[in-house]
Write an enzyme that holds these catalytic residues in place. Sequence first.
Site, PDB file in Angstrom:
ATOM      1  N   ASP A  84      43.537  24.689  12.485  1.00 13.75           N
ATOM      2  CA  ASP A  84      43.791  26.001  13.055  1.00 13.75           C
ATOM      3  C   ASP A  84      44.850  26.726  12.228  1.00 13.75           C
ATOM      4  O   ASP A  84      45.919  26.178  11.960  1.00 13.75           O
ATOM      5  CB  ASP A  84      44.267  25.818  14.499  1.00 13.75           C
ATOM      6  CG  ASP A  84      44.342  27.107  15.291  1.00 13.75           C
ATOM      7  OD1 ASP A  84      44.521  28.176  14.679  1.00 13.75           O
ATOM      8  OD2 ASP A  84      44.250  27.039  16.529  1.00 13.75           O
TER       9      ASP A  84
ATOM     10  N   THR B 295      29.492  36.050  -0.246  1.00 17.28           N
ATOM     11  CA  THR B 295      29.387  34.734   0.365  1.00 17.28           C
ATOM     12  C   THR B 295      27.996  34.531   0.969  1.00 17.28           C
ATOM     13  O   THR B 295      27.205  35.470   1.081  1.00 17.28           O
ATOM     14  CB  THR B 295      30.426  34.568   1.490  1.00 17.28           C
ATOM     15  OG1 THR B 295      30.060  35.426   2.588  1.00 17.28           O
ATOM     16  CG2 THR B 295      31.826  34.957   1.006  1.00 17.28           C
ATOM     17  N   ARG B 296      27.710  33.312   1.378  1.00 14.26           N
ATOM     18  CA  ARG B 296      26.405  33.051   1.994  1.00 14.26           C
ATOM     19  C   ARG B 296      26.263  33.817   3.301  1.00 14.26           C
ATOM     20  O   ARG B 296      25.160  34.182   3.699  1.00 14.26           O
ATOM     21  CB  ARG B 296      26.221  31.548   2.210  1.00 14.26           C
ATOM     22  CG  ARG B 296      27.223  30.888   3.124  1.00 14.26           C
ATOM     23  CD  ARG B 296      27.167  29.376   3.011  1.00 14.26           C
ATOM     24  NE  ARG B 296      28.134  28.734   3.883  1.00 14.26           N
ATOM     25  CZ  ARG B 296      27.802  28.022   4.951  1.00 14.26           C
ATOM     26  NH1 ARG B 296      26.532  27.882   5.287  1.00 14.26           N
ATOM     27  NH2 ARG B 296      28.724  27.446   5.693  1.00 14.26           N
TER      28      ARG B 296
ATOM     29  N   LYS C 193      30.461  38.915  22.344  1.00 13.06           N
ATOM     30  CA  LYS C 193      30.593  39.297  23.750  1.00 13.06           C
ATOM     31  C   LYS C 193      31.957  39.932  24.005  1.00 13.06           C
ATOM     32  O   LYS C 193      32.977  39.447  23.517  1.00 13.06           O
ATOM     33  CB  LYS C 193      30.400  38.079  24.646  1.00 13.06           C
ATOM     34  CG  LYS C 193      28.993  37.484  24.580  1.00 13.06           C
ATOM     35  CD  LYS C 193      28.854  36.297  25.507  1.00 13.06           C
ATOM     36  CE  LYS C 193      27.437  35.726  25.434  1.00 13.06           C
ATOM     37  NZ  LYS C 193      27.263  34.541  26.317  1.00 13.06           N
TER      38      LYS C 193
ATOM     39  N   ASP D  42      30.276  42.190   8.674  1.00 13.40           N
ATOM     40  CA  ASP D  42      29.038  42.950   8.823  1.00 13.40           C
ATOM     41  C   ASP D  42      28.856  43.435  10.261  1.00 13.40           C
ATOM     42  O   ASP D  42      27.790  43.925  10.605  1.00 13.40           O
ATOM     43  CB  ASP D  42      27.846  42.078   8.419  1.00 13.40           C
ATOM     44  CG  ASP D  42      27.714  40.833   9.289  1.00 13.40           C
ATOM     45  OD1 ASP D  42      28.731  40.115   9.439  1.00 13.40           O
ATOM     46  OD2 ASP D  42      26.626  40.572   9.830  1.00 13.40           O
TER      47      ASP D  42
ATOM     48  N   ASP E  41      34.271  34.768  12.491  1.00 12.78           N
ATOM     49  CA  ASP E  41      33.431  34.633  13.681  1.00 12.78           C
ATOM     50  C   ASP E  41      33.492  35.938  14.459  1.00 12.78           C
ATOM     51  O   ASP E  41      34.568  36.393  14.852  1.00 12.78           O
ATOM     52  CB  ASP E  41      33.943  33.483  14.541  1.00 12.78           C
ATOM     53  CG  ASP E  41      32.928  33.065  15.606  1.00 12.78           C
ATOM     54  OD1 ASP E  41      32.256  33.956  16.162  1.00 12.78           O
ATOM     55  OD2 ASP E  41      32.815  31.862  15.882  1.00 12.78           O
TER      56      ASP E  41
ATOM     57  N   GLU F 237      43.335  32.211   2.260  1.00 18.27           N
ATOM     58  CA  GLU F 237      42.045  32.601   2.829  1.00 18.27           C
ATOM     59  C   GLU F 237      41.914  31.949   4.198  1.00 18.27           C
ATOM     60  O   GLU F 237      41.963  30.720   4.321  1.00 18.27           O
ATOM     61  CB  GLU F 237      40.868  32.213   1.933  1.00 18.27           C
ATOM     62  CG  GLU F 237      39.540  32.683   2.500  1.00 18.27           C
ATOM     63  CD  GLU F 237      38.384  32.641   1.516  1.00 18.27           C
ATOM     64  OE1 GLU F 237      37.228  32.742   1.972  1.00 18.27           O
ATOM     65  OE2 GLU F 237      38.625  32.523   0.299  1.00 18.27           O
TER      66      GLU F 237
END
Length: 231
Positions: free
Chosen positions: A117, A210-211, A143, A175, A139, A65
């Site tokens: 990383d 997930t949250r 932009k 999302d 993430d 994951e």
Amino acid sequence: MAEPEQRRNFYGRVHGKTLRASQKDYLANDLEALRLKQVTQEENPTRTVLHPAAIFASPRPIWLEVGFGGGEHLVHMAARYPDIGLIGCEPFVNGIAMLLGKIRQAGVQNLTIHPGDVRDLFDVLPDACLDKAFLNYPDPWPKARHHRRRFVTPGYLLELARVLKPGAEFRVATDIPDYVRQTLEEVPPAGFTLVAQTGKGDAWEDWLPTRYEQKALREGRAPHYLTFRRI
């Protein structure tokens, strides 16, 4: 003379809010035992290779994951599939501490952590060693000038394809519609084929929201679930 190691730029967060006393306890007492550290020398003495088969007590499929957030999905999968070995990769210290708390509570023993990383992990993984990979609510880097920082770019995807076995599954949950667009554009050329693309209410059978997904739904953003297969 060995060439100097190329320094990578890292753009994600490493530290967040002040850790609670319990989270500091998890990091101090639990992280070292769960950290990936079984490294053996390859024939080429200038490079080390991590052999996932040596991480767990018995041979088993290995899942990865990438960016586990608070760790709820990772612990859920570890509990649901006790015969699978899971590697969780996350540089965010607060997320690592949250995961460690969930591991201690659940008592799962079939997962290990790379607290850094994912590219550093790719550097030491051999070819075709992983059976499945997850990218859940990464993430979004919204932009346009930051889209090159997203995981779904060749610098990440080609290495992911290298370490996945032929036929391995790669799941992406997000999302962000533009993240879906870039995922569909970038993942197949890296060595994958799209198997399924679904939306709200039609996630994977073993999915745990997930949250980040719960926050997206509260704010009116619909989830997207994409399943790819390593060619």
